[in-house]
Write an enzyme that holds these catalytic residues in place. Structure first.
Site, PDB file in Angstrom:
ATOM      1  N   CYS A 163      37.368  35.119  35.350  1.00 39.25           N
ATOM      2  CA  CYS A 163      38.426  36.044  35.764  1.00 39.25           C
ATOM      3  C   CYS A 163      39.822  35.569  35.390  1.00 39.25           C
ATOM      4  O   CYS A 163      40.797  36.284  35.622  1.00 39.25           O
ATOM      5  CB  CYS A 163      38.332  36.282  37.262  1.00 39.25           C
ATOM      6  N   HIS A 302      46.439  37.173  42.166  1.00 41.85           N
ATOM      7  CA  HIS A 302      45.039  37.379  41.782  1.00 41.85           C
ATOM      8  C   HIS A 302      44.408  38.321  42.805  1.00 41.85           C
ATOM      9  O   HIS A 302      43.701  39.243  42.429  1.00 41.85           O
ATOM     10  CB  HIS A 302      44.311  36.039  41.716  1.00 41.85           C
ATOM     11  N   GLU A 313      44.930  31.640  48.020  1.00 40.19           N
ATOM     12  CA  GLU A 313      46.087  31.949  47.179  1.00 40.19           C
ATOM     13  C   GLU A 313      47.371  31.971  48.010  1.00 40.19           C
ATOM     14  O   GLU A 313      48.434  31.551  47.532  1.00 40.19           O
ATOM     15  CB  GLU A 313      45.886  33.280  46.454  1.00 40.19           C
ATOM     16  N   LYS A 334      45.000  44.867  42.184  1.00 44.44           N
ATOM     17  CA  LYS A 334      43.548  45.090  42.269  1.00 44.44           C
ATOM     18  C   LYS A 334      43.214  46.055  43.404  1.00 44.44           C
ATOM     19  O   LYS A 334      42.115  46.616  43.434  1.00 44.44           O
ATOM     20  CB  LYS A 334      42.811  43.765  42.464  1.00 44.44           C
ATOM     21  N   HIS A 339      38.693  44.845  40.357  1.00 47.90           N
ATOM     22  CA  HIS A 339      38.777  43.573  39.622  1.00 47.90           C
ATOM     23  C   HIS A 339      38.123  43.725  38.250  1.00 47.90           C
ATOM     24  O   HIS A 339      36.905  43.874  38.148  1.00 47.90           O
ATOM     25  CB  HIS A 339      38.077  42.487  40.440  1.00 47.90           C
ATOM     26  N   PHE A 398      35.993  31.952  38.308  1.00 47.25           N
ATOM     27  CA  PHE A 398      34.825  31.126  38.597  1.00 47.25           C
ATOM     28  C   PHE A 398      34.836  29.908  37.665  1.00 47.25           C
ATOM     29  O   PHE A 398      35.169  30.017  36.483  1.00 47.25           O
ATOM     30  CB  PHE A 398      33.530  31.916  38.357  1.00 47.25           C
TER      31      PHE A 398
END
Length: 411
Positions: A163, A302, A313, A334, A339, A398
């Site tokens: 991502c 994010h 975050e 998002k 996403h 990830f």
């Protein structure tokens, strides 16, 4: 001497819109592009919603012959690249093609092709699968097809960092130009994984939201968040050396001034719980730009709508910015798009560029229940018309991948 790099063209196709203008208009209005999945029957799936691209026949736009040789993620990338290239006003007859390149990412690549051809192979024999299976499935082919379409002979590569891929692609292209290796780069990312295998895999991982209410599915920073919503789409930006852009009279949206990339080295899927890597990554981007933390007005987070990401975050932002964190605007687009995996950073780079260019911060929509773990100004529900001198866009993937890009007003 490090060279300046500016953004002179943008293109996108995503759950909010099929071009930049439509996307930005809907984002400013705080609309949500998430809905019930239409691409396959979800009767036996726990996951019912996604951010799908709508109201467009991709094959018709690409052309039937070429479309037969492209996976969905490549088609999306080609549509975004065409808009970005035309928006930039570049004329390749006037350019040194060896100094023009491509970095376009994908987190997974041609998943729909893999599913289709594997099924065909099981039914009819593996020797019956398409001769285009491999070039359609591999994750670098969007970059390759874009280079072929526009005759770009410089470096052509594909970043695969889950991502974080889209942000890494834009950041790497920025450094490639800044350090003197190219004048022009098409950079971004694309993903087309709203498929049975894609949804099934992330659902099995317990990463996806399972509500059937599209307006309460992707709810970053909300206390009731319980997983991300898969989206699809692409974003492509034309990055250009400043003097080169000025010389040809290009319009300039903003300047990309800083880039940070590092790794949590913590866990295959979970971010560091204290956001240590993300904090250092944002600081790296600010240092790379030669700026101060106090110069940043907005962060496009994010903000995935998972418990671990949003809390981590938030901690990362507070660690990196200290007292200035209370003055920052921090929203997650998002909430509107879902996403887009490897395409998310690229589409969010476009949102961040327009926030700086138009002095407008898009909202975190569908927000209802405050969470003490996410105690930032997340610009809830309504976008904000306000001066944005400089902004950071975060992408965290990830594997522990972190990438932050810094975009500021072009002087």
């Amino acid at each position: 001497m490090k060279r300046r790099v500016v953004i002179t063209g943008m293109g996108t196709i995503n759950p909010l819109g099929n071009n930049v203008a439509e996307t930005w208009e809907r984002a400013q209005a705080g609309e949500c592009g998430i809905g019930l999945i239409t691409g396959f029957d979800t009767t036996d799936f726990p996951v019912k919603v996604a951010g799908e691209v709508k109201n467009i026949d991709l094959d018709e736009v690409i052309g039937k012959k070429d479309a037969r040789r492209m996976d969905r993620y490549t088609k999306l990338a080609m549509i975004a690249a065409k808009e970005a290239f035309e928006d930039s006003g570049l004329d390749m007859e006037q350019e040194d093609a060896e100094r023009c390149g491509v970095i376009v990412s994908s987190g997974i690549g041609g998943l729909s092709t893999i599913e289709t051809e594997h099924k065909k192979g099981l039914e009819k024999g593996m020797y019956k699968i398409s001769p285009f299976f491999i070039p359609m499935a591999i994750s670098n082919m969007a970059a390759g097809q874009i280079a072929i379409a526009y005759g770009l002979h410089g470096m052509c590569t594909c970043v695969v960092t889950a991502c974080a891929s889209g942000n890494n692609a834009v950041g790497d292209a920025f450094h490639h130009i800044r350090d003197g290796y190219a004048e022009v780069m098409l950079a971004g990312g694309s993903e087309g994984c709203v498929t049975e295998l894609g949804i099934g895999g992330f659902a099995s991982l317990k990463a996806l939201n399972t509500t059937d209410d599209p307006m309460r599915a992707s709810i970053p920073f909300d206390k009731e968040r319980s997983g991300f919503v898969m989206g699809e789409g692409a974003g492509i930006l034309v990055l250009e050396e400043y003097e080169h852009a000025v010389k040809r009279g290009a319009k300039i949206y903003a300047e990309i001034a800083g880039y940070g990339a590092n790794c949590d080295a913590h866990h295959i899927t979970a971010p560091h719980p204290e956001g240590a890597g993300g904090a250092k990554c944002m600081a790296l981007a600010v240092k790379d730009a030669g700026m101060q933390m106090e110069d940043i007005d907005y962060i496009n987070a994010h903000g995935t709508s998972t418990h671990l990401n949003d809390a981590g975050e938030t901690k990362a932002i507070r660690t990196a910015f200290g007292a200035h964190a209370d003055k920052l605007m921090v929203s997650s687009t998002k909430s509107m798009t879902g996403h887009l995996l490897g395409g998310s950073g690229a589409v969010e780079a476009i949102f961040t560029t327009l926030a700086v260019h138009d002095d407008f911060v898009p909202a975190t929509v569908n927000y209802k229940v405050p969470d003490e773990e996410c105690d930032l100004d997340i610009v809830p529900n309504v976008g904000r018309k306000t001066t944005v001198r400089a902004a950071i866009s975060n992408s965290l993937g990830f594997g522990g991948h972190n990438a932050s890009i810094l975009i500021k007003k072009a002087e």
